[in-house]
Design an enzyme around this catalytic site. Structure first.
Site, PDB file in Angstrom:
ATOM      1  N   CYS A  21     -45.913 -32.090  27.364  1.00 35.89           N
ATOM      2  CA  CYS A  21     -47.132 -31.600  27.028  1.00 35.89           C
ATOM      3  C   CYS A  21     -47.432 -30.922  26.418  1.00 35.89           C
ATOM      4  N   GLU A  37     -43.970 -20.884  27.059  1.00 32.58           N
ATOM      5  CA  GLU A  37     -43.889 -22.419  26.100  1.00 32.58           C
ATOM      6  C   GLU A  37     -42.124 -22.659  25.333  1.00 32.58           C
ATOM      7  N   THR A  64     -43.790 -23.394  36.229  1.00 31.95           N
ATOM      8  CA  THR A  64     -42.458 -22.652  35.667  1.00 31.95           C
ATOM      9  C   THR A  64     -42.273 -21.990  37.159  1.00 31.95           C
ATOM     10  N   GLY A 105     -37.485 -20.529  34.988  1.00 30.92           N
ATOM     11  CA  GLY A 105     -38.089 -20.553  33.984  1.00 30.92           C
ATOM     12  C   GLY A 105     -38.080 -21.055  32.890  1.00 30.92           C
ATOM     13  N   SER A 106     -36.461 -20.789  31.958  1.00 28.37           N
ATOM     14  CA  SER A 106     -36.506 -21.969  30.840  1.00 28.37           C
ATOM     15  C   SER A 106     -35.551 -23.106  31.575  1.00 28.37           C
ATOM     16  N   ARG A 130     -56.107   5.690   4.034  1.00 30.23           N
ATOM     17  CA  ARG A 130     -55.727   6.789   4.317  1.00 30.23           C
ATOM     18  C   ARG A 130     -54.285   7.560   3.676  1.00 30.23           C
ATOM     19  N   PHE A 137     -26.848 -24.674  25.885  1.00 25.68           N
ATOM     20  CA  PHE A 137     -28.016 -24.417  27.437  1.00 25.68           C
ATOM     21  C   PHE A 137     -26.945 -23.675  28.441  1.00 25.68           C
TER      22      PHE A 137
HETATM   23  P1  TGC Z   1     -33.888 -32.504  28.926  1.00 22.55           P
HETATM   24  O1  TGC Z   1     -32.216 -33.643  29.575  1.00 22.55           O
HETATM   25  O2  TGC Z   1     -33.493 -32.324  27.281  1.00 22.55           O
HETATM   26  O3  TGC Z   1     -34.845 -33.488  28.329  1.00 22.55           O
HETATM   27  C1  TGC Z   1     -35.174 -34.242  29.538  1.00 22.55           C
HETATM   28  C2  TGC Z   1     -36.399 -35.194  28.710  1.00 22.55           C
HETATM   29  O4  TGC Z   1     -37.207 -35.170  28.041  1.00 22.55           O
HETATM   30  C3  TGC Z   1     -36.767 -35.085  26.921  1.00 22.55           C
HETATM   31  N1  TGC Z   1     -37.195 -34.092  26.046  1.00 22.55           N
HETATM   32  C4  TGC Z   1     -38.593 -33.710  25.251  1.00 22.55           C
HETATM   33  N2  TGC Z   1     -39.674 -34.782  25.384  1.00 22.55           N
HETATM   34  C5  TGC Z   1     -41.074 -34.574  24.738  1.00 22.55           C
HETATM   35  N3  TGC Z   1     -40.849 -33.302  24.301  1.00 22.55           N
HETATM   36  C6  TGC Z   1     -40.222 -32.373  24.672  1.00 22.55           C
HETATM   37  N4  TGC Z   1     -40.723 -30.896  23.990  1.00 22.55           N
HETATM   38  C7  TGC Z   1     -39.078 -32.644  25.047  1.00 22.55           C
HETATM   39  N5  TGC Z   1     -37.709 -31.645  25.177  1.00 22.55           N
HETATM   40  C8  TGC Z   1     -37.021 -32.303  25.671  1.00 22.55           C
HETATM   41  C9  TGC Z   1     -35.547 -35.822  26.521  1.00 22.55           C
HETATM   42  O5  TGC Z   1     -34.964 -36.091  25.618  1.00 22.55           O
HETATM   43  C10 TGC Z   1     -35.214 -36.241  27.772  1.00 22.55           C
HETATM   44  O6  TGC Z   1     -35.756 -37.974  27.197  1.00 22.55           O
HETATM   45  P2  TGC Z   1     -34.646 -38.937  28.155  1.00 22.55           P
HETATM   46  O7  TGC Z   1     -35.542 -39.820  27.535  1.00 22.55           O
HETATM   47  O8  TGC Z   1     -33.220 -38.466  27.969  1.00 22.55           O
HETATM   48  O9  TGC Z   1     -35.266 -38.417  29.506  1.00 22.55           O
HETATM   49  O10 TGC Z   1     -34.265 -31.185  29.520  1.00 22.55           O
HETATM   50  P3  TGC Z   1     -33.322 -30.127  30.170  1.00 22.55           P
HETATM   51  O11 TGC Z   1     -33.865 -29.854  31.199  1.00 22.55           O
HETATM   52  O12 TGC Z   1     -31.730 -29.925  30.057  1.00 22.55           O
HETATM   53  O13 TGC Z   1     -34.918 -28.510  29.534  1.00 22.55           O
HETATM   54  C11 TGC Z   1     -33.718 -29.367  28.498  1.00 22.55           C
HETATM   55  C12 TGC Z   1     -35.060 -27.364  27.955  1.00 22.55           C
HETATM   56  C13 TGC Z   1     -34.245 -25.990  28.064  1.00 22.55           C
HETATM   57  C14 TGC Z   1     -35.314 -27.641  26.372  1.00 22.55           C
HETATM   58  C15 TGC Z   1     -36.647 -27.745  27.821  1.00 22.55           C
HETATM   59  O14 TGC Z   1     -36.614 -27.878  29.398  1.00 22.55           O
HETATM   60  C16 TGC Z   1     -36.911 -26.406  28.033  1.00 22.55           C
HETATM   61  O15 TGC Z   1     -38.527 -27.047  26.411  1.00 22.55           O
HETATM   62  N6  TGC Z   1     -37.073 -24.812  28.855  1.00 22.55           N
HETATM   63  C17 TGC Z   1     -38.415 -24.022  28.102  1.00 22.55           C
HETATM   64  C18 TGC Z   1     -39.578 -24.810  29.310  1.00 22.55           C
HETATM   65  C19 TGC Z   1     -41.076 -23.689  29.089  1.00 22.55           C
HETATM   66  O16 TGC Z   1     -40.727 -24.430  27.997  1.00 22.55           O
HETATM   67  N7  TGC Z   1     -41.190 -23.629  30.328  1.00 22.55           N
HETATM   68  C20 TGC Z   1     -42.672 -23.626  29.578  1.00 22.55           C
HETATM   69  C21 TGC Z   1     -43.840 -23.261  30.372  1.00 22.55           C
HETATM   70  S1  TGC Z   1     -45.143 -24.102  30.245  1.00 22.55           S
HETATM   71  C22 TGC Z   1     -45.723 -22.135  29.541  1.00 22.55           C
HETATM   72  O17 TGC Z   1     -45.628 -21.911  30.008  1.00 22.55           O
HETATM   73  C23 TGC Z   1     -47.598 -22.350  29.485  1.00 22.55           C
HETATM   74  S2  TGC Z   1     -47.973 -20.558  28.402  1.00 22.55           S
HETATM   75  C24 TGC Z   1     -49.524 -20.956  28.182  1.00 22.55           C
HETATM   76  C25 TGC Z   1     -50.711 -20.012  27.294  1.00 22.55           C
HETATM   77  O18 TGC Z   1     -50.660 -20.939  26.494  1.00 22.55           O
HETATM   78  O19 TGC Z   1     -51.009 -19.669  28.201  1.00 22.55           O
HETATM   79  P1  FAD Z   2     -36.038 -16.564  32.041  1.00 18.18           P
HETATM   80  O1  FAD Z   2     -35.466 -18.356  31.626  1.00 18.18           O
HETATM   81  O2  FAD Z   2     -35.307 -15.728  33.363  1.00 18.18           O
HETATM   82  O3  FAD Z   2     -35.242 -16.102  31.027  1.00 18.18           O
HETATM   83  C1  FAD Z   2     -34.895 -14.476  29.909  1.00 18.18           C
HETATM   84  C2  FAD Z   2     -34.205 -14.413  29.187  1.00 18.18           C
HETATM   85  O4  FAD Z   2     -32.640 -15.531  29.202  1.00 18.18           O
HETATM   86  C3  FAD Z   2     -34.878 -14.626  28.077  1.00 18.18           C
HETATM   87  O5  FAD Z   2     -34.493 -13.740  27.012  1.00 18.18           O
HETATM   88  C4  FAD Z   2     -34.022 -15.941  27.413  1.00 18.18           C
HETATM   89  O6  FAD Z   2     -34.786 -16.492  26.190  1.00 18.18           O
HETATM   90  C5  FAD Z   2     -32.615 -15.895  28.277  1.00 18.18           C
HETATM   91  N1  FAD Z   2     -32.299 -17.119  28.238  1.00 18.18           N
HETATM   92  C6  FAD Z   2     -32.718 -18.275  29.738  1.00 18.18           C
HETATM   93  N2  FAD Z   2     -31.412 -19.195  29.989  1.00 18.18           N
HETATM   94  C7  FAD Z   2     -30.612 -19.075  28.489  1.00 18.18           C
HETATM   95  C8  FAD Z   2     -29.820 -19.698  27.676  1.00 18.18           C
HETATM   96  N3  FAD Z   2     -29.235 -21.052  28.088  1.00 18.18           N
HETATM   97  N4  FAD Z   2     -29.029 -19.272  27.130  1.00 18.18           N
HETATM   98  C9  FAD Z   2     -29.319 -17.885  26.167  1.00 18.18           C
HETATM   99  N5  FAD Z   2     -30.984 -17.428  26.667  1.00 18.18           N
HETATM  100  C10 FAD Z   2     -31.347 -17.769  27.691  1.00 18.18           C
HETATM  101  N6  FAD Z   2     -45.307 -21.991  32.835  1.00 18.18           N
HETATM  102  C11 FAD Z   2     -45.977 -22.490  33.517  1.00 18.18           C
HETATM  103  O7  FAD Z   2     -46.040 -23.416  34.023  1.00 18.18           O
HETATM  104  N7  FAD Z   2     -47.636 -22.857  33.212  1.00 18.18           N
HETATM  105  C12 FAD Z   2     -48.370 -21.523  32.897  1.00 18.18           C
HETATM  106  O8  FAD Z   2     -49.644 -21.531  32.366  1.00 18.18           O
HETATM  107  C13 FAD Z   2     -47.474 -20.405  32.212  1.00 18.18           C
HETATM  108  N8  FAD Z   2     -48.014 -18.765  31.390  1.00 18.18           N
HETATM  109  C14 FAD Z   2     -47.559 -17.750  31.476  1.00 18.18           C
HETATM  110  C15 FAD Z   2     -48.171 -16.708  30.571  1.00 18.18           C
HETATM  111  C16 FAD Z   2     -47.485 -15.717  30.545  1.00 18.18           C
HETATM  112  C17 FAD Z   2     -48.650 -14.357  30.203  1.00 18.18           C
HETATM  113  C18 FAD Z   2     -46.418 -15.298  31.024  1.00 18.18           C
HETATM  114  C19 FAD Z   2     -45.371 -14.306  30.337  1.00 18.18           C
HETATM  115  C20 FAD Z   2     -45.636 -16.855  30.864  1.00 18.18           C
HETATM  116  C21 FAD Z   2     -46.037 -18.009  31.419  1.00 18.18           C
HETATM  117  N9  FAD Z   2     -45.359 -19.382  31.470  1.00 18.18           N
HETATM  118  C22 FAD Z   2     -45.739 -20.411  32.717  1.00 18.18           C
HETATM  119  C23 FAD Z   2     -44.067 -18.413  32.003  1.00 18.18           C
HETATM  120  C24 FAD Z   2     -43.092 -19.339  30.866  1.00 18.18           C
HETATM  121  O9  FAD Z   2     -43.097 -20.911  30.742  1.00 18.18           O
HETATM  122  C25 FAD Z   2     -42.023 -18.545  30.949  1.00 18.18           C
HETATM  123  O10 FAD Z   2     -42.019 -17.142  30.984  1.00 18.18           O
HETATM  124  C26 FAD Z   2     -40.789 -18.686  30.122  1.00 18.18           C
HETATM  125  O11 FAD Z   2     -40.538 -20.245  30.835  1.00 18.18           O
HETATM  126  C27 FAD Z   2     -39.452 -18.564  30.163  1.00 18.18           C
HETATM  127  O12 FAD Z   2     -38.961 -18.080  31.807  1.00 18.18           O
HETATM  128  P2  FAD Z   2     -38.646 -17.024  32.474  1.00 18.18           P
HETATM  129  O13 FAD Z   2     -39.872 -16.392  32.233  1.00 18.18           O
HETATM  130  O14 FAD Z   2     -38.441 -17.432  33.871  1.00 18.18           O
HETATM  131  O15 FAD Z   2     -37.497 -16.307  31.476  1.00 18.18           O
END
Ligand code: TGC
Ligand code: FAD
Length: 385
Positions: free
Chosen positions: A239, A364, A133, A138-139, A269, A384
């Protein structure tokens, strides 16, 4: 107090899986619950517990070789449930170390990288973090602007990663950046010139967890720290599947903690000369929450089997993350309501869990991003953009 096992779910798990659950449950009772209120007030993650978490076999839990325990996904999931009964911060620590750090090193790393990092990470001697991120992405991580420019045999990293769990305590950061050939994963070691990881202050959620920025200012990475198999955004998204699985299981623990606390409270209570548990409206809340918790357990149980068989699709994992976090947050809010005013102080656990779950709802993949992932899976149409 534990709630009745109406569907005999326990019988679905092996003795080994139940042993893992029970050992983590004991650890949480003895080591986390007596002190978590203080850690939450002070916003500290108790690093001194890392060796004990490693001794429980939770680091690298479902990996094999390199000193990793190789337990089933459901044993690991059960462990995450028990850990998050204590606090989501501990589950976060473990899910990042496993799913977002050890998993990519194992899946995408060279033999040398695996030998160097996995054994000490399994022992808790080295801690990892995962930087995907960014402040403006982010998303939609595909828009990332962190770059890795090749210069001779080195790469030069510039950019910022944001909201990174474990960032300031990590020995190694798995970082995704754009090269001339697209996104690639890198291993950035603590202390590398040009790399700093300041902690983010002022969080009102996940206070028992370290969250940081990762700053790269002309940070030089040697060729041996490129993750050779981590090519393309897909590697990073793979991942996420691992970490989303542990969240789906973990949040059931937070829900159970709230449910059990509220049930105990409701039985004792007295209002209108009766325990509030005797009122139909209150019983309806418990009936609904109980049903949702059991449904979430079944979803996870089946998902764990599919994970072990290598058959869990990203959409199936999204469904479990989306459903179970939503369920747990609703349970926490309802339990907070049942405790009345008492629910807002930290003598009880409900509000801390509720606050934590707000982060879990967002990280996530936000709840709505998982809704869109399911929508795309079903219709074939991405909504998206
Ligand atoms: P898109 O074109 O859909 O996909 C690109 C390629 O990736 C493949 N793919 C996946 N493969 C494995 N697992 C998945 N979950 C996959 N999602 C997509 C897809 O099939 C494609 O493959 P290929 O072979 O065709 O190239 O990519 P996009 O850029 O349009 O993104 C799709 C989207 C929005 C679903 C993705 O960007 C997404 O999941 N966004 C959310 C971001 C997110 O979750 N960030 C998390 C950051 S880490 C975190 O938050 C840690 S918290 C830690 C804690 O627990 O404390
Ligand atoms: P945004 O993407 O700006 O989203 C804001 C709002 O807009 C949300 O309600 C979302 O659902 C909405 N939105 C966005 N796009 C759309 C759409 N296309 N359609 C409809 N609604 C939409 N990231 C890492 O990489 N590694 C980490 O270890 C990690 N740890 C974290 C720990 C904590 C405590 C927190 C809070 C976050 C962490 N993150 C980490 C980041 C996390 O993955 C992001 O916060 C998350 O993916 C959302 O991104 P954003 O906060 O930028 O929100």
């Amino acid at each position: 107090m534990s709630i009745p096992d109406l569907y005999n779910i326990e019988s679905l798990f092996s003795e080994d899986e139940l042993m893992v659950r029970d050992s983590v449950r004991l650890f949480v009772q003895d080591k986390i619950l007596p002190k978590v209120k203080q850690w939450n007030r002070e916003a500290v993650f108790p690093k001194q517990l890392i060796p004990e978490i490693a001794d429980l076999g939770l680091l690298g839990a479902y990996l094999t070789g390199y000193g990793c325990p190789g337990i089933s996904y459901n044993a690991y999931g059960f462990a995450m449930q028990e850990l998050e009964r204590g606090d989501s911060g501990f589950r976060s620590f473990v899910s990042v170390q496993n799913g977002l750090c050890m998993y990519p090193i194992n899946a995408f790393g060279s033999d040398e990288q695996k030998e160097k990092w996995l054994p000490p990470m399994a022992r808790g001697k080295k801690i990892g973090c995962f930087g995907l991120t960014e402040p403006d992405f982010g998303s939609d991580p595909s828009g990332m602007i962190t770059t890795a420019k090749k210069q001779g045999s080195e790469y030069i990293l510039n950019g910022t990663k944001m909201w990174i769990t474990n960032g300031s305590i990590a020995d190694i950061a798995i970082v995704f950046a754009k090269t001339d050939d697209g996104v690639n994963g890198f291993l950035v070691e603590k202390g590398t010139p040009g790399f700093t990881a300041p902690e983010i202050q002022g969080k009102l959620s996940l206070r028992v967890s370290v969250t940081s920025e990762l700053l790269f200012d002309n940070c030089r990475i040697s060729a041996e720290n490129v993750l050779p198999g981590a090519k393309g955004l897909k590697a990073a998204l793979m991942c996420l599947n691992q970490a989303r699985f542990s969240i789906a299981w973990g949040v059931i623990g937070a829900a159970l903690a709230c449910f059990e606390e509220a049930l105990e409270y409701a039985k004792t209570r007295i209002q209108f000369s009766k325990p509030i548990a005797s009122f139909q409206l209150v019983q309806a809340k418990f009936a609904q929450m109980w049903t949702e918790i059991v449904k979430a357990q079944f979803l996870c149980y089946r998902l764990g089997q599919l994970m072990d068989q290598g058959k869990a699709t990203p959409a199936a994992i999204s469904m479990a993350k989306r459903n179970n976090v939503h369920m747990a947050l609703n349970v926490a809010r309802t339990c907070r309501d049942i405790l009345g005013a008492a629910g807002i102080v930290d003598d009880y656990h409900v509000m801390r869990h509720m606050d934590n779950l707000e982060s879990v709802y967002t990280y996530e993949g936000t709840h709505d991003i998982h809704t869109l992932i399911l929508g795309q899976e079903l219709t074939g149409i991405g909504a998206f953009g």
